[in-house]
Design a protein around this motif. Structure first.
Motif, mmCIF file in Angstrom:
data_model
loop_
_atom_site.group_PDB
_atom_site.id
_atom_site.type_symbol
_atom_site.label_atom_id
_atom_site.label_comp_id
_atom_site.label_asym_id
_atom_site.label_seq_id
_atom_site.Cartn_x
_atom_site.Cartn_y
_atom_site.Cartn_z
ATOM 1 N N UNK A 1 0.803 -1.226 0.000
ATOM 2 C CA UNK A 1 0.000 0.000 0.000
ATOM 3 C C UNK A 1 0.834 1.273 0.000
ATOM 4 N N UNK A 2 2.124 1.157 -0.297
ATOM 5 C CA UNK A 2 2.993 2.326 -0.285
ATOM 6 C C UNK A 2 3.119 2.960 -1.660
ATOM 7 N N UNK A 3 2.639 2.268 -2.681
ATOM 8 C CA UNK A 3 2.796 2.780 -4.035
ATOM 9 C C UNK A 3 1.655 3.699 -4.427
ATOM 10 N N UNK A 4 1.648 4.120 -5.685
ATOM 11 C CA UNK A 4 0.582 4.981 -6.176
ATOM 12 C C UNK A 4 -0.707 4.182 -6.321
ATOM 13 N N UNK A 5 -1.820 4.911 -6.466
ATOM 14 C CA UNK A 5 -3.132 4.287 -6.511
ATOM 15 C C UNK A 5 -3.688 4.367 -7.930
ATOM 16 N N UNK A 6 -4.311 3.297 -8.376
ATOM 17 C CA UNK A 6 -5.042 3.307 -9.635
ATOM 18 C C UNK A 6 -6.482 2.907 -9.338
ATOM 19 N N UNK A 7 -7.344 3.157 -10.285
ATOM 20 C CA UNK A 7 -8.767 2.931 -10.071
ATOM 21 C C UNK A 7 -9.336 2.058 -11.182
ATOM 22 N N UNK A 8 -10.324 1.275 -10.838
ATOM 23 C CA UNK A 8 -11.014 0.461 -11.835
ATOM 24 C C UNK A 8 -12.478 0.333 -11.425
ATOM 25 N N UNK A 9 -13.348 0.205 -12.392
ATOM 26 C CA UNK A 9 -14.768 0.015 -12.072
ATOM 27 C C UNK A 9 -14.969 -1.340 -11.413
ATOM 28 N N UNK A 10 -15.995 -1.431 -10.576
ATOM 29 C CA UNK A 10 -16.254 -2.663 -9.836
ATOM 30 C C UNK A 10 -16.355 -3.862 -10.772
ATOM 31 N N UNK A 11 -16.816 -3.614 -11.986
ATOM 32 C CA UNK A 11 -16.876 -4.671 -13.009
ATOM 33 C C UNK A 11 -16.953 -4.006 -14.367
ATOM 34 N N UNK A 12 -16.462 -4.672 -15.394
ATOM 35 C CA UNK A 12 -16.466 -4.103 -16.739
ATOM 36 C C UNK A 12 -17.887 -3.794 -17.196
ATOM 37 N N UNK A 13 -18.867 -4.585 -16.741
ATOM 38 C CA UNK A 13 -20.258 -4.320 -17.096
ATOM 39 C C UNK A 13 -20.744 -2.986 -16.545
ATOM 40 N N UNK A 14 -20.296 -2.636 -15.333
ATOM 41 C CA UNK A 14 -20.664 -1.342 -14.750
ATOM 42 C C UNK A 14 -20.050 -0.208 -15.563
ATOM 43 N N UNK A 15 -18.811 -0.404 -16.003
ATOM 44 C CA UNK A 15 -18.163 0.607 -16.840
ATOM 45 C C UNK A 15 -18.941 0.820 -18.137
ATOM 46 N N UNK A 16 -19.355 -0.272 -18.775
ATOM 47 C CA UNK A 16 -20.117 -0.173 -20.024
ATOM 48 C C UNK A 16 -21.456 0.533 -19.781
ATOM 49 N N UNK A 17 -22.131 0.193 -18.682
ATOM 50 C CA UNK A 17 -23.431 0.793 -18.397
ATOM 51 C C UNK A 17 -23.289 2.286 -18.114
ATOM 52 N N UNK A 18 -22.293 2.651 -17.312
ATOM 53 C CA UNK A 18 -22.082 4.063 -16.992
ATOM 54 C C UNK A 18 -21.765 4.859 -18.246
#
Length: 748
Positions: A451-468
């Motif tokens: 947990x000392x490195x930089x942070x990246x983000x991802x949607x909870x699931x690819x389907x949520x990304x597509x819907x959003x």
């Protein structure tokens, strides 16, 4: 082995019969023959063991302890809410891995394609059992499809959210606790996502020490036995640097060569050299990836291609039960998913099961008013999921619509660029800041396990990304011509925007958008109208372009959009205007049959439906049968229906509003036992004028029934009976019916 020679003989005879369809079996039999008849000796060799030099014993113990500590818990990270922690052994759900893989160049959307294929694969029980691989068998030589002189490598594919990373975690944990892979002295596990942050040249020694510093100065001792090393690289699809194994320069130009672990080079060259066996020849390598990046490995010397199929049988049920304290709710949710063919295709995937559970639960809790509004399409499902997030975080001092639009734009950028991992810079570009509201959509992932490195983000699931992405485009539509935009997206690489466009079509349905109005306000009517216009025109255009396999698949994809809209009036008017639907010579899965069945069910009449040579069997016919009475001209020839499939069709043809005029049932495996039931059903169809039963197995036993049919139906003008099993007498009895019926032609 202890049952005696007769049992042995039966077993081996059974194996021989299956050899042609199970290529792994030959390799297993050959290995057993080479090792002899002692099963204990075979198991010892399969397990493997490797004696460790004295100077490495302490560091191996330290390494096992470190890996065990890193992998014994499952961590679910979310913005501001930090993490939830579970014991891995308590939460791990066993996945099914098979020693094969689908097309390495994926044409359809990965989730939909694998969902469609999953149920078909489950249907073949023998193949299912023979192809299964436990995680401790990934490097067992019986399953290898090729023998690499340099060592062994395995590529495991799986769609987003199916559990690849968790499978790797369990594998590492089991090695650390000395349960599996005793032949490996050391296991080194890396995430491609973490390797993205390395922007300088380094060597393999530095790469390992960066993550496992306690190896210190004894790395040279570790290199001495490459066969005792397993390298794991998780998530090739998340690697920002392209590894082109087909690039000949990698093997000829010095700057791409990485001959030893002390040689400094690019991370891509280190990974490539390990997989190809040029670096530390004899070591083993495991790579995991989504199907979208699987083709990158086509030119490598992979010993084992495998695919995670996800949940099979009771595993999914158990996964559902873990999500609910109230087991009656869990049972109701699971039952609804099982009965809904469209939602059921998502149930093989762990992350999708979580979405199904969270989105459907409120509809089955005590006191819910309208159970008829339970989601039936994927758009309705994700709308419910997003509604629950909006309801949970509606108290935050944020404008939900504005934030959601910005999140949706981030999602759309990712969909367009095939990007699933986002940085702080991506959030800033879209004017987003970490917040509790945002945690409903995005997870934060640390690029270093400590947990000392930089942070990246991802949607909870690819389907949520597509819907959003779809929701944002719907609420704040494309500034140009949205009709051109939708057409361009549909005509892009097959499958690229398929789920996105399903959601766009689904959001045009008022019932789907209803729940979201509370937080997002009214949906633009102009956008809704234009989406409807696009759907209507696209179905017309695609229905006239069914000469090729690609054209037929494109039409079926468009029909999926139409189904997602749940617009009965639109479906009726659209399908009424199309004269002909031809899917001949295209493999239709049971899911495809479900889609057609739902759409035809919304219509009054279908003029022409051609399902010739579509590999439809009883499973598909069971889905189609309730609506086939609406077709005026119906071609079902050259499908393996058999008597049971024809019986299902017969039930459909008995419908009091049956409109069939022409029916082609040639070469469908019809026998005398099914003919009586079929003839009985056909005799009630006063509109029938053409019937083709050629190339079946009918004998003289069916002649009386066929004679009754011909005499009963004055509308019948032609009946084809060519190439059945009639005797000359039987043929004469049928041909003689042409005399009293001059308008009738019998072809034998």
């Amino acid at each position: 082995m202890g049952k005696g020679s007769q049992t042995w003989r039966v077993m081996w005879e059974s194996f021989v019969k299956m050899r042609t369809e199970l290529p792994e079996l030959d390799k297993i039999l050959k290995e057993v023959q080479e090792l002899g008849s002692d099963p204990q000796e075979y198991m010892n060799i399969a397990q493997g063991s490797s004696e460790l030099p004295t100077q490495l014993i302490d560091v191996q113990q330290k390494h096992r302890e470190t890996l065990q500590e890193q992998t014994e818990t499952l961590r679910v990270n979310a913005i501001l809410t930090r993490e939830r922690i579970f014991q891995l052994v308590d939460r791990y759900a066993e996945l099914t891995v098979i020693s094969t893989v689908g097309d390495r160049r994926l044409l359809d959307n990965e989730l939909l394609a694998r969902g469609r294929a999953h149920k078909e694969w489950r249907g073949n029980r023998v193949r299912e059992e023979m192809e299964k691989i436990r995680t401790d068998q990934l490097f067992q030589s019986s399953f290898f499809r090729s023998k690499s002189k340099a060592g062994s490598s395995a590529a495991v594919a799986g769609v987003a959210g199916i559990g690849k990373t968790t499978m790797v975690q369990k594998l590492v944990y089991d090695w650390a606790t000395e349960k599996i892979y005793h032949k490996f002295q050391f296991v080194f596990s890396f995430k491609f996502r973490n390797l993205n942050s390395i922007n300088c040249k380094m060597n393999l020694r530095e790469l390992i020490l960066h993550q496992y510093p306690y190896f210190g100065k004894i790395m040279r001792e570790v290199w001495k036995n490459p066969k005792g090393l397993l390298f794991i690289f998780d998530g090739l699809d998340e690697f920002k640097h392209r590894i082109d194994f087909a690039d000949s320069r990698r093997y000829t130009e010095p700057q791409h060569q990485c001959p030893d672990p002390e040689c400094r080079c690019e991370v891509t060259d280190i990974v490539c050299s390990l997989i190809q066996g040029n670096l530390l020849p004899g070591c083993s390598v495991l790579v995991t990836t989504r199907p979208t990046a699987l083709h990158l490995l086509e030119k490598t010397e992979i010993s084992l291609w495998a695919e995670i199929k996800g949940f099979v049988g009771e595993e999914r049920n158990r996964y559902f039960m873990r999500h609910f304290e109230d087991q009656s709710v869990a049972t109701a949710v699971f039952k609804h998913v099982e009965e809904n063919e469209i939602l059921n295709t998502m149930g093989y995937n762990a992350s999708c099961c979580g979405i199904l559970a969270l989105a459907l639960a409120p509809f089955f809790t005590e006191g819910y008013i309208d159970p008829h509004q339970v989601p039936k399409t994927i758009t309705q499902l994700y709308s419910s999921y997003i509604y629950n997030i909006l309801r949970k975080y509606s108290g935050a001092n944020e404008n939900a619509r504005d934030v959601l639009l910005r999140v949706g734009q981030l999602a759309f950028t990712g969909v367009s660029k095939r990007k699933t991992v986002f940085t702080d810079g991506d959030l800033i570009t879209n004017n987003l800041l970490p917040s509790q509201f945002l945690s409903g959509f995005l997870m934060e992932l640390f690029e270093r396990e400590d947990s000392a490195g930089s942070v990246v983000y991802t949607f909870q699931h690819i389907g949520i990304q597509e819907f959003m992405a779809a929701l944002a485009q719907f609420l704040n539509p494309y500034r140009g011509d949205i009709l051109k935009f939708l057409t361009k997206a549909h005509n892009t690489t097959p499958g690229r925007f398929e789920v996105f466009l399903r959601f766009v079509a689904g959001l045009s349905a008022p019932v789907t958008a209803q729940s979201l109005l509370e937080f997002l306000g009214p949906f633009p009517q102009q956008t809704t109208n234009r989406v409807i216009d696009w759907l209507k025109e696209e179905v017309k255009r695609q229905s006239g372009n069914t000469e090729s396999e690609a054209g037929k698949r494109s039409l079926l994809t468009t029909l999926n959009y139409l189904l997602e809209s749940q617009n009965r009036k639109l479906t009726r008017s659209t399908l009424r205007s199309v004269q002909k639907f031809s899917f001949s010579e295209m493999h239709l899965t049971p899911i495809d049959c479900t889609v057609l069945s739902h759409l035809i069910g919304m219509c009054g009449t279908i003029k022409y439906l051609d399902l010739t040579r579509c590999q439809i069997q009883c499973d598909g016919m069971q889905r189609l049968a309730p609506v086939l009475h609406k077709c005026q001209k119906l071609r079902l020839g050259e499908n393996t229906l058999g008597d049971s499939g024809v019986k299902l069709l017969s039930t459909a043809l008995r419908h009091r509003k049956c409109k069939v005029q022409k029916l082609w049932l040639y070469n469908v495996g019809l026998r005398d036992s099914g003919a009586e039931d079929l003839v009985s059903a056909l005799s009630t169809i006063r509109s029938l004028n053409v019937l083709n039963l050629s190339f079946n197995w009918l004998t003289d036993r069916s002649v009386p029934a066929l004679r009754r049919l011909i005499l009963t139906l004055p509308s019948l003008k032609w009946i084809g009976l060519w190439r059945n099993q009639f005797s000359e007498t039987g043929k004469q009895q049928l041909m003689s019916l042409q005399d009293p019926r001059p308008g009738l032609r019998v072809t034998m």
